[in-house]
Design a protein around this motif. Structure first.
Motif, mmCIF file in Angstrom:
data_model
loop_
_atom_site.group_PDB
_atom_site.id
_atom_site.type_symbol
_atom_site.label_atom_id
_atom_site.label_comp_id
_atom_site.label_asym_id
_atom_site.label_seq_id
_atom_site.Cartn_x
_atom_site.Cartn_y
_atom_site.Cartn_z
ATOM 1 N N PRO A 72 0.794 -1.241 0.000
ATOM 2 C CA PRO A 72 0.000 0.000 0.000
ATOM 3 C C PRO A 72 0.822 1.286 0.000
ATOM 4 O O PRO A 72 0.528 2.206 -0.737
ATOM 5 N N TYR A 73 1.874 1.371 0.823
ATOM 6 C CA TYR A 73 2.617 2.622 0.953
ATOM 7 C C TYR A 73 3.569 2.884 -0.214
ATOM 8 O O TYR A 73 4.090 3.985 -0.355
ATOM 9 N N PHE A 74 3.799 1.880 -1.023
ATOM 10 C CA PHE A 74 4.750 2.018 -2.117
ATOM 11 C C PHE A 74 4.100 1.788 -3.489
ATOM 12 O O PHE A 74 4.787 1.559 -4.471
ATOM 13 N N SER A 75 2.773 1.849 -3.523
ATOM 14 C CA SER A 75 2.039 1.715 -4.780
ATOM 15 C C SER A 75 0.798 2.595 -4.726
ATOM 16 O O SER A 75 0.378 3.030 -3.649
ATOM 17 N N ARG A 76 0.243 2.862 -5.885
ATOM 18 C CA ARG A 76 -0.959 3.687 -5.955
ATOM 19 C C ARG A 76 -2.092 2.897 -6.604
ATOM 20 O O ARG A 76 -1.865 1.990 -7.413
ATOM 21 N N VAL A 77 -3.306 3.251 -6.240
ATOM 22 C CA VAL A 77 -4.493 2.577 -6.791
ATOM 23 C C VAL A 77 -4.720 3.059 -8.220
ATOM 24 O O VAL A 77 -4.629 4.250 -8.515
ATOM 25 N N LEU A 78 -5.009 2.124 -9.108
ATOM 26 C CA LEU A 78 -5.290 2.464 -10.497
ATOM 27 C C LEU A 78 -6.784 2.718 -10.680
ATOM 28 O O LEU A 78 -7.611 2.026 -10.074
ATOM 29 N N GLY A 79 -7.095 3.687 -11.494
ATOM 30 C CA GLY A 79 -8.502 3.995 -11.749
ATOM 31 C C GLY A 79 -8.663 4.872 -12.965
ATOM 32 O O GLY A 79 -7.718 5.526 -13.421
ATOM 33 N N HIS A 96 -8.895 -6.325 -10.388
ATOM 34 C CA HIS A 96 -8.472 -7.528 -11.102
ATOM 35 C C HIS A 96 -9.662 -8.463 -11.260
ATOM 36 O O HIS A 96 -10.742 -8.233 -10.693
ATOM 37 N N SER A 97 -9.456 -9.550 -12.007
ATOM 38 C CA SER A 97 -10.540 -10.498 -12.264
ATOM 39 C C SER A 97 -11.053 -11.168 -10.996
ATOM 40 O O SER A 97 -12.205 -11.583 -10.929
ATOM 41 N N ASN A 98 -10.187 -11.254 -9.958
ATOM 42 C CA ASN A 98 -10.622 -11.873 -8.699
ATOM 43 C C ASN A 98 -11.282 -10.883 -7.740
ATOM 44 O O ASN A 98 -11.618 -11.222 -6.617
ATOM 45 N N ALA A 149 -6.713 -3.019 -8.190
ATOM 46 C CA ALA A 149 -5.494 -2.971 -9.008
ATOM 47 C C ALA A 149 -4.600 -1.832 -8.528
ATOM 48 O O ALA A 149 -5.063 -0.710 -8.333
ATOM 49 N N ARG A 150 -3.316 -2.124 -8.335
ATOM 50 C CA ARG A 150 -2.358 -1.128 -7.867
ATOM 51 C C ARG A 150 -1.131 -1.146 -8.765
ATOM 52 O O ARG A 150 -0.836 -2.141 -9.423
ATOM 53 N N ARG A 151 -0.388 -0.063 -8.753
ATOM 54 C CA ARG A 151 0.854 0.042 -9.522
ATOM 55 C C ARG A 151 1.929 0.664 -8.652
ATOM 56 O O ARG A 151 1.682 1.668 -7.969
#
Length: 426
Positions: free
Chosen positions: A240-247, A255-257, A261-263
């Motif tokens: 969480p602290y080293f990635s951002r939420v994609l939107g 994701h399919s599950n 999704a984060r990057r």
């Protein structure tokens, strides 16, 4: 005289302390690998930390990894696709090693050729910090407390605070090294709800096989065994602290599950989390070098520091070598079954009867060449029709080899498949 020199050295062995601090770095690394990932790492200040700090720095400059190389050979099989992968991750190697240690106590081989232990993955709600919990944490806190008490004795009796300063400073640096988020990133794959069925074995000639039925709860051991480089953004996508939420347009991508999704956040082409590791490891190595110089300058009451370091060394060695429950590796398992057979082929056939395609995939590992005609007939499906010559001969020798599972009530597999998961949503 020699006696005088020896008596002086034993009375105040300050020279040996500097030497001891630079040996045993591999033990420290494995102790960290066993227990790191949370806010408190149950590893004590000991001899070897100076060596480890520079080994870690060299590793970061090199392949970028904090985890040691695997110390137990493992091949990871995806029993659905049949693909095999040589393991490159230390955690996966310890999973198989610890399983063999446990099953040897509960189900000894007694001369049998193969032992297959089957588990179903249970849901894991813990983060990487679970690695440092339980009895290991209590034992570590006890040893750290004893170290600080011993280091305080020279201060109380003689007003000498050097030993306490070194012990407290070393303990603080140990915790900083264990706090690095990269430990959790390397020890957990991005996919943690896998439906795959995995087999772990040391390869042809091994006498133990570990089967894990994913059921939508397992870590993806196939992905974990690939040991992605920490310089890759993929390793940091789930932190969480080293990635951002994609939107897009205010809507969060999933994701399919169903997971968000984060990057990974990148700076100068390198993930932010890896930058943290570079900076901390560099500063840590400088501070450990300063501590080594401080130890070299200590001229009195060195026996107290030797006792502190010796206690830490034994604690680190115990933590590095102990067997851990798979729950402490974020893979809680439910025991289902054990197959023990007098011949390897018998065991693989029994596995195939209870778990379709599992035995067939492993057969290529244990029998890469030609097999007997009766065995070919069995694998071609004769056992399903009850006309297998191989099973008939085995039944005649059932006292020694046991009854074939194709002729006894079938084992019921309770693990969910991906198809079952899809049905729940439709």
């Amino acid at each position: 005289s020699t006696i005088t020199l020896l008596a002086s050295q034993w009375a105040n062995p300050n020279d040996v302390l500097s030497v001891l601090l630079i040996i045993g770095g591999d033990v420290v690394q494995k102790a960290l690998a066993q227990t790191s990932g949370g806010y408190f790492t149950p590893v004590c200040f000991s001899f070897g930390w100076v060596a480890y700090s520079f080994t870690a720095l060299m590793g970061i400059i090199g392949d970028g990894r904090l985890l040691p190389v695997p110390d137990y050979p493992v091949k990871v099989y995806n029993l659905k696709s049949g693909y095999a992968r040589e393991n490159k991750n230390w955690i996966v190697g310890r999973l198989l090693r610890d399983n063999e240690m446990r099953t040897s106590k509960k189900h000894p081989l007694h001369g049998a050729a193969l032992r297959i232990t089957i588990y179903e993955a249970a849901e894991c709600r813990e983060g990487p910090g679970v690695a440092g919990s339980g009895k290991v944490r209590f034992f570590s806190l006890l040893v750290i407390s004893m170290q600080l008490v011993i280091a305080s004795v020279p201060l109380i009796l003689y007003g000498e605070w050097g030993v306490l300063l070194i012990t407290a400073g070393g303990t603080l640096l140990v915790q900083i090294a264990g706090l690095l988020p990269q430990w959790g990133a390397e020890k957990l794959p991005n996919k943690r709800k896998s439906f795959k069925t995995f087999a772990l074995t040391s390869g042809n000639g091994a006498r133990d096989v570990m089967i894990v039925l994913g059921g939508g709860n397992s870590l993806d051991l196939e992905e974990l065994s690939a040991s992605e480089t920490p310089r890759s953004t993929r390793l940091w996508d789930s932190l969480p602290y080293f990635s951002r939420v994609l939107g897009e347009q205010g809507e969060v991508r999933r994701h399919s599950n169903g997971s968000v999704a984060r990057r990974a956040i990148v700076f100068q082409g390198i993930p932010l989390g890896f930058w943290v590791t570079i900076v901390v490891c560099t500063l840590n190595s400088i501070l450990w070098l300063a501590l080594l110089i401080t130890v070299a300058g200590l001229k009195s009451h060195t026996w107290y520091l030797l006792l502190v370091g010796g206690m830490g060394m034994f604690q680190n060695a115990m933590v590095a070598g102990i067997s851990r429950d798979p729950r402490k590796r974020n893979l809680p398992l439910i025991y289902l079954d054990t197959i023990i057979s007098r011949t390897v082929m018998d065991g693989l056939m029994d596995l195939e009867v209870t778990h379709t395609n599992a035995g067939r995939c492993l057969r290529q590992e244990f029998f890469p060449g030609e097999i007997l005609e009766t065995e070919v007939e069995w694998w071609n499906g004769a056992w399903k029709e009850g006309i297998s010559e191989y099973d008939r001969k085995r039944m005649e020798d059932s006292t020694r080899r046991g009854k074939p599972r194709s002729m006894v009530p079938k084992y019921h597999n309770t693990a969910k498949t991906e198809d079952d998961k899809i049905k729940e949503y439709t």
